[in-house]
Design a protein around this motif. Sequence first.
Motif, PDB file in Angstrom:
ATOM      1  N   ALA A   1       4.804   2.855   7.208  1.00  0.00           N
ATOM      2  CA  ALA A   1       6.052   2.564   6.492  1.00  0.00           C
ATOM      3  C   ALA A   1       6.867   1.563   7.294  1.00  0.00           C
ATOM      4  O   ALA A   1       7.843   1.932   7.963  1.00  0.00           O
ATOM      5  CB  ALA A   1       6.837   3.855   6.257  1.00  0.00           C
ATOM      6  N   PRO A   2       6.470   0.297   7.275  1.00  0.00           N
ATOM      7  CA  PRO A   2       7.155  -0.704   8.113  1.00  0.00           C
ATOM      8  C   PRO A   2       8.575  -1.016   7.671  1.00  0.00           C
ATOM      9  O   PRO A   2       9.302  -1.696   8.397  1.00  0.00           O
ATOM     10  CB  PRO A   2       6.252  -1.938   7.970  1.00  0.00           C
ATOM     11  N   GLN A   3       8.983  -0.510   6.528  1.00  0.00           N
ATOM     12  CA  GLN A   3      10.327  -0.811   6.018  1.00  0.00           C
ATOM     13  C   GLN A   3      11.410   0.013   6.688  1.00  0.00           C
ATOM     14  O   GLN A   3      12.602  -0.238   6.477  1.00  0.00           O
ATOM     15  CB  GLN A   3      10.383  -0.585   4.502  1.00  0.00           C
ATOM     16  N   HIS A   4      11.021   0.988   7.523  1.00  0.00           N
ATOM     17  CA  HIS A   4      12.005   1.892   8.108  1.00  0.00           C
ATOM     18  C   HIS A   4      12.303   1.557   9.563  1.00  0.00           C
ATOM     19  O   HIS A   4      11.579   0.804  10.215  1.00  0.00           O
ATOM     20  CB  HIS A   4      11.510   3.340   8.015  1.00  0.00           C
ATOM     21  N   LEU A   5      13.376   2.205  10.070  1.00  0.00           N
ATOM     22  CA  LEU A   5      13.716   2.157  11.485  1.00  0.00           C
ATOM     23  C   LEU A   5      13.098   3.365  12.188  1.00  0.00           C
ATOM     24  O   LEU A   5      12.877   4.413  11.575  1.00  0.00           O
ATOM     25  CB  LEU A   5      15.233   2.184  11.669  1.00  0.00           C
TER      26      LEU A   5
ATOM     27  N   GLN B   1       0.846  -1.184   0.000  1.00  0.00           N
ATOM     28  CA  GLN B   1       0.000   0.000   0.000  1.00  0.00           C
ATOM     29  C   GLN B   1       0.888   1.242   0.000  1.00  0.00           C
ATOM     30  O   GLN B   1       1.840   1.334   0.777  1.00  0.00           O
ATOM     31  CB  GLN B   1      -0.901   0.019   1.240  1.00  0.00           C
ATOM     32  N   ALA B   2       0.568   2.206  -0.851  1.00  0.00           N
ATOM     33  CA  ALA B   2       1.276   3.487  -0.880  1.00  0.00           C
ATOM     34  C   ALA B   2       0.243   4.599  -0.778  1.00  0.00           C
ATOM     35  O   ALA B   2      -0.681   4.677  -1.593  1.00  0.00           O
ATOM     36  CB  ALA B   2       2.085   3.631  -2.166  1.00  0.00           C
ATOM     37  N   LEU B   3       0.384   5.441   0.241  1.00  0.00           N
ATOM     38  CA  LEU B   3      -0.578   6.508   0.485  1.00  0.00           C
ATOM     39  C   LEU B   3      -0.284   7.719  -0.396  1.00  0.00           C
ATOM     40  O   LEU B   3       0.878   8.054  -0.661  1.00  0.00           O
ATOM     41  CB  LEU B   3      -0.538   6.932   1.952  1.00  0.00           C
TER      42      LEU B   3
ATOM     43  N   ILE C   1       3.956  13.115   6.310  1.00  0.00           N
ATOM     44  CA  ILE C   1       5.409  12.962   6.165  1.00  0.00           C
ATOM     45  C   ILE C   1       5.755  11.585   5.602  1.00  0.00           C
ATOM     46  O   ILE C   1       6.551  11.460   4.654  1.00  0.00           O
ATOM     47  CB  ILE C   1       6.095  13.208   7.520  1.00  0.00           C
ATOM     48  N   MET C   2       5.188  10.543   6.179  1.00  0.00           N
ATOM     49  CA  MET C   2       5.516   9.197   5.714  1.00  0.00           C
ATOM     50  C   MET C   2       4.949   8.939   4.321  1.00  0.00           C
ATOM     51  O   MET C   2       5.537   8.178   3.535  1.00  0.00           O
ATOM     52  CB  MET C   2       5.009   8.155   6.708  1.00  0.00           C
ATOM     53  N   SER C   3       3.812   9.557   3.979  1.00  0.00           N
ATOM     54  CA  SER C   3       3.247   9.389   2.638  1.00  0.00           C
ATOM     55  C   SER C   3       4.141  10.043   1.593  1.00  0.00           C
ATOM     56  O   SER C   3       4.313   9.502   0.492  1.00  0.00           O
ATOM     57  CB  SER C   3       1.844  10.001   2.571  1.00  0.00           C
ATOM     58  N   ARG C   4       4.714  11.187   1.931  1.00  0.00           N
ATOM     59  CA  ARG C   4       5.488  11.937   0.938  1.00  0.00           C
ATOM     60  C   ARG C   4       6.925  11.448   0.817  1.00  0.00           C
ATOM     61  O   ARG C   4       7.483  11.432  -0.302  1.00  0.00           O
ATOM     62  CB  ARG C   4       5.469  13.426   1.288  1.00  0.00           C
ATOM     63  N   TRP C   5       7.539  11.066   1.926  1.00  0.00           N
ATOM     64  CA  TRP C   5       8.969  10.728   1.878  1.00  0.00           C
ATOM     65  C   TRP C   5       9.298   9.308   2.350  1.00  0.00           C
ATOM     66  O   TRP C   5      10.438   8.875   2.204  1.00  0.00           O
ATOM     67  CB  TRP C   5       9.761  11.723   2.720  1.00  0.00           C
ATOM     68  N   GLY C   6       8.311   8.600   2.874  1.00  0.00           N
ATOM     69  CA  GLY C   6       8.590   7.267   3.400  1.00  0.00           C
ATOM     70  C   GLY C   6       8.956   6.242   2.352  1.00  0.00           C
ATOM     71  O   GLY C   6       9.447   5.163   2.678  1.00  0.00           O
ATOM     72  N   TYR C   7       8.734   6.552   1.087  1.00  0.00           N
ATOM     73  CA  TYR C   7       9.076   5.623   0.017  1.00  0.00           C
ATOM     74  C   TYR C   7      10.576   5.412  -0.105  1.00  0.00           C
ATOM     75  O   TYR C   7      11.036   4.368  -0.585  1.00  0.00           O
ATOM     76  CB  TYR C   7       8.568   6.177  -1.324  1.00  0.00           C
ATOM     77  N   SER C   8      11.370   6.410   0.297  1.00  0.00           N
ATOM     78  CA  SER C   8      12.774   6.465  -0.095  1.00  0.00           C
ATOM     79  C   SER C   8      13.657   5.540   0.741  1.00  0.00           C
ATOM     80  O   SER C   8      13.670   5.637   1.974  1.00  0.00           O
ATOM     81  CB  SER C   8      13.296   7.895   0.037  1.00  0.00           C
ATOM     82  N   PRO C   9      14.456   4.686   0.099  1.00  0.00           N
ATOM     83  CA  PRO C   9      15.460   3.912   0.849  1.00  0.00           C
ATOM     84  C   PRO C   9      16.518   4.792   1.487  1.00  0.00           C
ATOM     85  O   PRO C   9      17.215   4.357   2.402  1.00  0.00           O
ATOM     86  CB  PRO C   9      16.068   3.002  -0.225  1.00  0.00           C
ATOM     87  N   ALA C  10      16.652   6.044   1.031  1.00  0.00           N
ATOM     88  CA  ALA C  10      17.620   6.949   1.642  1.00  0.00           C
ATOM     89  C   ALA C  10      17.130   7.450   2.997  1.00  0.00           C
ATOM     90  O   ALA C  10      17.904   8.061   3.736  1.00  0.00           O
ATOM     91  CB  ALA C  10      17.885   8.143   0.723  1.00  0.00           C
ATOM     92  N   TRP C  11      15.859   7.213   3.323  1.00  0.00           N
ATOM     93  CA  TRP C  11      15.311   7.592   4.623  1.00  0.00           C
ATOM     94  C   TRP C  11      15.712   6.502   5.609  1.00  0.00           C
ATOM     95  O   TRP C  11      15.043   5.495   5.777  1.00  0.00           O
ATOM     96  CB  TRP C  11      13.796   7.710   4.513  1.00  0.00           C
ATOM     97  N   PHE C  12      16.830   6.718   6.286  1.00  0.00           N
ATOM     98  CA  PHE C  12      17.382   5.708   7.194  1.00  0.00           C
ATOM     99  C   PHE C  12      16.441   5.434   8.366  1.00  0.00           C
ATOM    100  O   PHE C  12      16.156   4.289   8.703  1.00  0.00           O
ATOM    101  CB  PHE C  12      18.741   6.202   7.709  1.00  0.00           C
ATOM    102  N   ALA C  13      15.974   6.499   9.012  1.00  0.00           N
ATOM    103  CA  ALA C  13      15.151   6.317  10.209  1.00  0.00           C
ATOM    104  C   ALA C  13      14.331   7.563  10.480  1.00  0.00           C
ATOM    105  O   ALA C  13      14.707   8.674  10.111  1.00  0.00           O
ATOM    106  CB  ALA C  13      16.018   5.985  11.431  1.00  0.00           C
TER     107      ALA C  13
END
Length: 774
Positions: free
Chosen positions: A377-381, A74-76, A322-334
């Motif tokens: 965004a369960p993929q993040h820390l 799911q992507a918001l 915030i998570m909808s707009r930028w949570g997609y990015s693997p560069a978002w470490f935590a």
Amino acid sequence: MRFLFVLWFWLVLVPSAWALQIREVRQVGNTTPARFQKLELGLSLATAPVGNPYDPNEITVRAEFVSPQDSVYQALGFWYQDFKRCTTCAPFPRMSATDTCLYCPTCPEDPKYLTPIATRLPWRIRFAPPTAGRWRYRIVVNRNDSTIYGPVTYVTVAASTNTGYIGKHRNGRNFAYADGRVFFPLGMNLVNNGKADAYTRLPYLDARMGIARIANSGGNFARVFMTPTQFGIEAAGDQAGRYDNRQNRAYDFDEVVEYAARRRVYLQVALMTPDEITDTEQFGHNWRQHPYWALLPADTPPSRFFTDSLCRQLLRQRIRYIMSRWGYSPAWFATELMNEVDGYRSPVPYDNYWDIKNPLHVRHWTDEMLGYARSLAPQHLYTTNTGYAFSSFYPRDTAVALYTSPEVDFVQDHYYSSDLNVEHQRAFMARRAANLFPGKPYQLAEFALGLENDCWYGTSSFTAKRYPPNQLFHDLNEMHNTLWSSTFNGSGGAAMYWWANQVFGLCQGGQYHYFRPLSTFLADCPIFEEANEPVASPCPGTAGPKDVVHSPTTVGNCIPVWAVEKDDSENSAFVPSGASTTDAALEVFALRSSARVVGWVHNRHNYWYNLPHSTGSTTSTYCATLNDNQPASPDSIPALINQQVTILNVARPGRYKLEFFSTYPFYDLNGDGKDEQGGVIAKFTSEARAADGKLTFTVPPLRPLGTPPYAPDYGFKATWLPEPTPKPKLPVKSPVKSPVKTAQKAPTRSTPKTPIKAVPKAPVKTIRKAPIKK
């Protein structure tokens, strides 16, 4: 005419007259979708006017992505405003014609810098497909009681070399790439210029410059803030829950996140600080200007931010955007929920972090907000932190203590100190975190010299000639030392220096070059992949002449000032150990595995007070007392010659290859007149032998900077070597004699031989022995 008015009234004021439709959907951008890279969809809707497009109670937009393996994601969606960035605007003004080293923080921005433009596709959805192949997706829109679905659309995702999201390593002490390899954060904080009211380009310029210089110097990590002065989407003067006024900051932050992804620099993003809810004369009345405060009863204290249902609802909405707009990015470490959550101030009695039930309220709030962010965004820390390290386990109750929350994935402390033995104090903190919060990597997220009485510090290392004239901060010795000690004290990442303006400033700095020698040292070093133990030499019993007052004191001020009142039996478990040195001025911090010992040796005399330094403010008599020792030559750092280190409990006896590495950039290591950016010092390479569980080796001379390749500290690697296998002895072969040829004689006449007469032998007489008398 009356008919048209009735029609207008019906269409505008009666929502049911609008048919909810998806007018257009298309992929934004010209790049081919690739694994772990941004796939952005833009769409426009036909619907009744939306009062607040940021409120999910009014409208939600999302996409259902299905992988080639039939996994569903799911992507918001989020509301988006487009801008045109000025490419011809003049550079941002400096402080003055004579002071060109600083930007002018009060100068207005060119109104053409970011110009809002018509946004054809104001709803956006961002997703980073985790696998290559043929994906399918559909759009889902909820408005009031209506739900519509877009058609199923297929998209082919190409393969890529992107390493994906960062998670926790299986050892519980480190971070890891998606493929399981250790990720060791190496970077610093990027908070610098900015204003809370009118936006300027300064946060954007600072972030891009910092990311570029970190990446160019071998770093991979940065910490940025979504605060009102930086990239925050909600602040004083805004309507609660509406982010229209700060879409320009969000637009710039889009570019920051994408740039970080291209440079392979991972971002830890702090969503807020306690400054937002502080309410005192000394630190300001920000809480009374907060958008949420206006919705609460008069004189509501700051602690209600954590408990009031409306405040929590509005904060969840902010987190959702915030998570909808930028949570997609693997560069978002935590995602860091709040920087220094224990730092809010209030004039109301018993309304700070440590009073009444406030720690419990903050813990519940942390569990709720981080849990909600993780659901999106369960993929993040996820983490949070405190300004005082002792707050992290206050009170001594795992159900209340902040860092024991199951929603906090890793632990971060902040610690500023100008004590002589500060590296031992920070090693103490790393061991404390490992003991109290097992399974959670540890990192020192902020450090610098102490800020006692608001004094600031800057240090040099007799290297001013390498920097522009009149530059105040030459080498920041304290930054260099803690970068190396923290890498080998059991932390999951190198400590992060705080004062970005001293490092990335227009005229000051250059210390980001310190990342390159450490990055070179760690490249292809398997120590983090191996089971290892941190070891260190004992903290000597000598305190520094300018140590902060510890009350009560400990010998040598070896324990952080906030920990000295704790139970001694508890503190003893956190004291660094496992190595020894022949001189108390020599300290070592290392990681020991079964196959190697990797670490850092340092001359303790090489610290800020024994180096040229400057301490302000210039109007403070206390700060002036810190400037009483201003050495003029490197002789202020006594050299250490022929000193030894012993590593205890070494698993393998026998040979070890011993290598020493430069920890400084721009230093000639080979005597060829060319400066290297770190690397092995070949002339120091040797072998040592371990026996009886001890590995003892001699450290190369530790001298002040200026006589390459000698330095006041070195990185080192001691790698076990198998004993050489003796060559098998070849069997000794008897020499083969060549057959001897008999010479042929010429034929001669036969001459009769005279017979030889036998000579008669004389008779042998027997000698009789006389009888032996008894």
